[in-house]
Design a protein around this motif. Structure first.
Motif, mmCIF file in Angstrom:
data_model
loop_
_atom_site.group_PDB
_atom_site.id
_atom_site.type_symbol
_atom_site.label_atom_id
_atom_site.label_comp_id
_atom_site.label_asym_id
_atom_site.label_seq_id
_atom_site.Cartn_x
_atom_site.Cartn_y
_atom_site.Cartn_z
ATOM 1 N N ILE A 63 0.841 -1.215 0.000
ATOM 2 C CA ILE A 63 0.000 0.000 0.000
ATOM 3 C C ILE A 63 0.866 1.252 0.000
ATOM 4 N N HIS A 64 2.019 1.185 0.644
ATOM 5 C CA HIS A 64 2.929 2.333 0.625
ATOM 6 C C HIS A 64 3.379 2.613 -0.805
ATOM 7 N N ARG A 67 0.043 6.568 -4.134
ATOM 8 C CA ARG A 67 -0.270 7.637 -5.092
ATOM 9 C C ARG A 67 -1.300 7.192 -6.119
ATOM 10 N N ARG A 68 -1.361 5.883 -6.366
ATOM 11 C CA ARG A 68 -2.335 5.349 -7.329
ATOM 12 C C ARG A 68 -3.664 5.010 -6.677
ATOM 13 N N LEU A 69 -3.755 5.096 -5.363
ATOM 14 C CA LEU A 69 -4.979 4.756 -4.641
ATOM 15 C C LEU A 69 -6.048 5.795 -4.961
ATOM 16 N N ASP A 127 -9.627 6.905 1.630
ATOM 17 C CA ASP A 127 -10.513 6.500 2.721
ATOM 18 C C ASP A 127 -10.770 4.997 2.697
ATOM 19 N N LYS A 128 -10.497 4.361 1.580
ATOM 20 C CA LYS A 128 -10.710 2.918 1.461
ATOM 21 C C LYS A 128 -9.408 2.136 1.654
ATOM 22 N N ALA A 129 -8.389 2.794 2.165
ATOM 23 C CA ALA A 129 -7.086 2.149 2.349
ATOM 24 C C ALA A 129 -7.171 0.968 3.316
#
Length: 159
Positions: A39-40, A44-46, A50-52
């Protein structure tokens, strides 16, 4: 940084989730660390930060499945006739294995176990479970109901 805040807030609960799925603390910690590294790198592509947490849960479930598949292959091709010696993992998770619920949960098929762990341990909604497992909400209901029925049968024997 947002990933650091997520890590501080959710690392332990994600490790507990992974332990229930992979049945081994060291592997669970590795699964969660790998999910945070991923995820790190993808932050930037997320699309929706808020859905992390949902992304992390799904990543933990998927990586746990991979660990279990890898174990199955290793066990299938392991040399036969080695002496049975208790592993270090047995001592680390001994406390978890002592309860009848954990033992009964382990006896369930993988999908039922995942659905129950996410529902009752992770306290996720059916929609969140469906997303994390990559299945429909109807399938979540089915796996949860069947898993609970099986758990009841097994646990009634201990009563």
């Amino acid at each position: 940084m947002a990933v650091t805040a997520l890590y501080s807030a959710h690392y332990r609960s994600l490790v507990r989730l992974a332990v229930l799925l992979v049945r081994d603390v060291a592997s669970a910690e590795e699964v969660v660390q790998d999910a945070f590294v991923a995820i790190h790198g993808a932050w930037r592509r997320l699309r929706d930060p808020d859905k992390a947490l949902a992304y992390l849960r799904q990543s933990v479930v998927n990586r746990s499945r991979s660990v279990l598949r890898h174990r199955a292959v290793v066990e299938k091709y392991a040399p036969k006739g080695l002496p049975d010696a208790p592993s270090a993992e047995n001592g680390a998770i001994g406390e978890l294995e002592r309860t009848a619920v954990i033992e009964a949960l382990r006896a369930l098929p993988q999908r039922q176990r995942e659905a129950l762990v996410l529902r009752y341990y992770g306290d996720l909604s059916e929609a969140e479970i469906a997303h994390a497992m990559g299945i429909s909400k109807g399938a979540v209901k089915s796996h949860t109901a069947r898993g609970m029925a099986s758990l009841r049968q097994v646990l009634e024997k201990f009563s």
